[in-house]
Write an enzyme that holds these catalytic residues in place. Structure first.
Site, PDB file in Angstrom:
ATOM      1  N   ASP A   1      -9.002  -2.924  -6.562  1.00  0.00           N
ATOM      2  CA  ASP A   1      -8.426  -2.164  -5.451  1.00  0.00           C
ATOM      3  C   ASP A   1      -9.188  -0.854  -5.261  1.00  0.00           C
ATOM      4  O   ASP A   1      -9.319  -0.064  -6.198  1.00  0.00           O
ATOM      5  CB  ASP A   1      -6.951  -1.874  -5.741  1.00  0.00           C
TER       6      ASP A   1
ATOM      7  N   HIS B   1      -6.761  -5.728  -1.952  1.00  0.00           N
ATOM      8  CA  HIS B   1      -5.617  -4.911  -1.554  1.00  0.00           C
ATOM      9  C   HIS B   1      -4.792  -5.522  -0.429  1.00  0.00           C
ATOM     10  O   HIS B   1      -3.569  -5.370  -0.395  1.00  0.00           O
ATOM     11  CB  HIS B   1      -6.144  -3.541  -1.122  1.00  0.00           C
TER      12      HIS B   1
ATOM     13  N   SER C   1       0.838  -1.190   0.000  1.00  0.00           N
ATOM     14  CA  SER C   1       0.000   0.000   0.000  1.00  0.00           C
ATOM     15  C   SER C   1       0.888   1.261   0.000  1.00  0.00           C
ATOM     16  O   SER C   1       1.712   1.429  -0.889  1.00  0.00           O
ATOM     17  CB  SER C   1      -0.958  -0.030   1.196  1.00  0.00           C
TER      18      SER C   1
END
Length: 452
Positions: free
Chosen positions: A399, A427, A159
């Site tokens: 995502d 994700h 991320s």
């Protein structure tokens, strides 16, 4: 260039024949101006106490981040740790500045730096560029006694950690052997967050449709809850406010494995309470509150839009402004058949009224939202033309946190970047049960195989 000062190191053995070392470092607040003050950073490393036969320890050391605003767990609590150790890596886990034990940012600790303007000025040093300078300073410390050919390390970022990896590739490629990026290919040519949210609101709308397709009965349940919140002020157990806006922020969970089911569980409890008691019970409110981490991680709210800023731009509460371009999110009617949509990973001014630990930080957040003149975070020319560090990245089609379209555009602009693209994972796949091993296997297949 800065070299982190090692303040202390302690090593302990844990079950599984593993050794965990705990480090405290001191680094400058501003690496470009070391006399402006310092920060304390915390990191853990993990390695096998007894190394398996036939595995040679690599010189590289993966270094994970997430956030902005979240620390790392203890290394043995990550599902992929054993796989990395099997590959011969020693792993360093860093609490990025402002999180965990690394000079954590809270309402109380920020107050030590003065008023809102002083706090906002201080927080400008908590973006990817400063985090990368910390990591490079730590690398120089930890590898200073190793032969030059063994001083490079590998990095892994999930991320926001991927944003940091791309900054590292731009600023200090000389320190890197390779980079693994999981759901974190930042939009490197974007200079402010509006294009990001324009894209992500579409994806969040898709996940709302998936939610209501699976749990169609929740269309009316959500309307029942919204109707109640339109007339009643609900106080949460820790003092925050359960407003309509905060209720809709449950949609941040739609991007996780099992997230849709988790939101349904909360909606079921809230609606059941209303039907049976006429109000929400404390256990239900506590369960709701436990899904939202902004009180414990205010950096997440304060700096989320700033992670995209480059050049002479202000975020100006981007997510709040852009939502008005998406009418489906503006519907709050409880008297028609149209479902009410949840929002996603977006930060709104109302959050600084609804969350207890954010309320006193509202002036600081407003100043940050108006600030311009942000340093560049990436070097598109270097990444596209001269990058020699192999990059292995996972991209997730669905995502809702990192735009699929913008991630693919970034991958095409990074030399020596190989990608694994899937619509069968979300994700958080690297930390999800049953998915972590597959992600790791696919990334290392990119690393270990060759193309004709």
């Amino acid at each position: 260039m800065s070299v982190a000062k090692l303040v202390s190191k302690r090593a302990h053995q844990v079950p599984g024949k593993l050794t965990i070392s705990e480090y405290f470092f001191e680094v400058p607040l501003n690496h470009a101006s070391p006399l402006d003050g310092s920060l304390r950073l915390f990191a853990r490393s993990i390695e096998r106490f007894e190394k398996p036969v036939g595995v040679v320890e690599e010189e590289a050391k993966p270094l994970p981040w997430r956030g902005p605003g979240f620390p790392c767990k203890s290394p043995q609590n990550y599902g992929w740790t054993e796989k990395a150790l099997d590959k011969g890596y020693q792993i360093v886990f860093l609490d990025q500045r402002g999180t965990g034990l690394s000079s954590t940012v809270t309402e109380q600790t920020l107050a030590r730096h003065g008023g809102p303007m002083a706090q906002a000025t201080y927080l400008r040093h908590f973006r990817a560029d400063s985090i990368v300078e910390d990591c490079e300073a730590i690398r120089r410390n930890l590898t200073s006694e190793q032969p030059e050919e063994k001083q490079k390390w590998s990095i892994i970022g999930q991320s926001f950690g991927g944003f940091c990896c791309l900054n590292y590739l731009s600023a200090h490629p000389e320190g890197l052997r390779e980079a693994f990026i999981l759901g974190g290919l930042a939009p490197i040519v974007v200079e402010q967050p509006d294009p990001v949210y324009q894209n992500l609101y579409h994806k969040v709308a898709e996940r709302n449709r998936s939610y209501y397709a699976k749990y169609s009965e929740d269309i009316q349940r959500v309307k029942n809850i919204i109707h109640y919140l339109q007339t009643e002020k609900v106080k949460l157990p820790t003092g925050g406010t359960l407003s309509i806006a905060r209720f809709r922020q449950l949609g941040i969970n739609f991007g996780f494995h099992g997230g849709i089911d988790a939101v349904h569980e909360i909606i079921l409890r809230l609606d059941s309470d209303l039907e049976y008691y006429g109000y929400f019970t404390r256990p239900t409110l506590s369960g709701f509150e436990s899904t939202q981490g902004f009180d414990d991680n205010p950096l997440y709210a304060l700096m989320h839009e700033a992670i995209y800023l480059q050049g002479h731009h202000a975020s100006n509460w981007s997510a709040d402004r852009v939502m008005k371009d998406h009418p489906v999110f503006m519907n709050l009617s409880t008297s028609n058949d149209e479902p009410i949509y949840f929002t996603g990973e977006m930060i709104y001014p109302s959050m600084f009224r609804d969350y207890t630990q954010l309320r006193n930080l509202a002036p600081t957040a407003d100043i940050l939202a108006q600030m311009t003149d942000w340093p560049a975070l990436y070097s598109p020319d270097r990444l596209a033309n001269t990058n020699d560090v192999p990059v292995y990245a996972s991209i997730y089609v669905d995502d809702v946190y990192v735009s699929y379209d913008l991630a693919r555009a970034t991958a095409a602009r990074v030399r020596k970047c190989k990608t694994f693209i899937t619509n069968a994972m979300y994700h958080d796949a690297i930390g999800a049960a049953g998915k972590s091993e597959e992600v790791f296997r696919r990334l290392f297949a990119l690393r270990e195989d060759v193309l004709d």
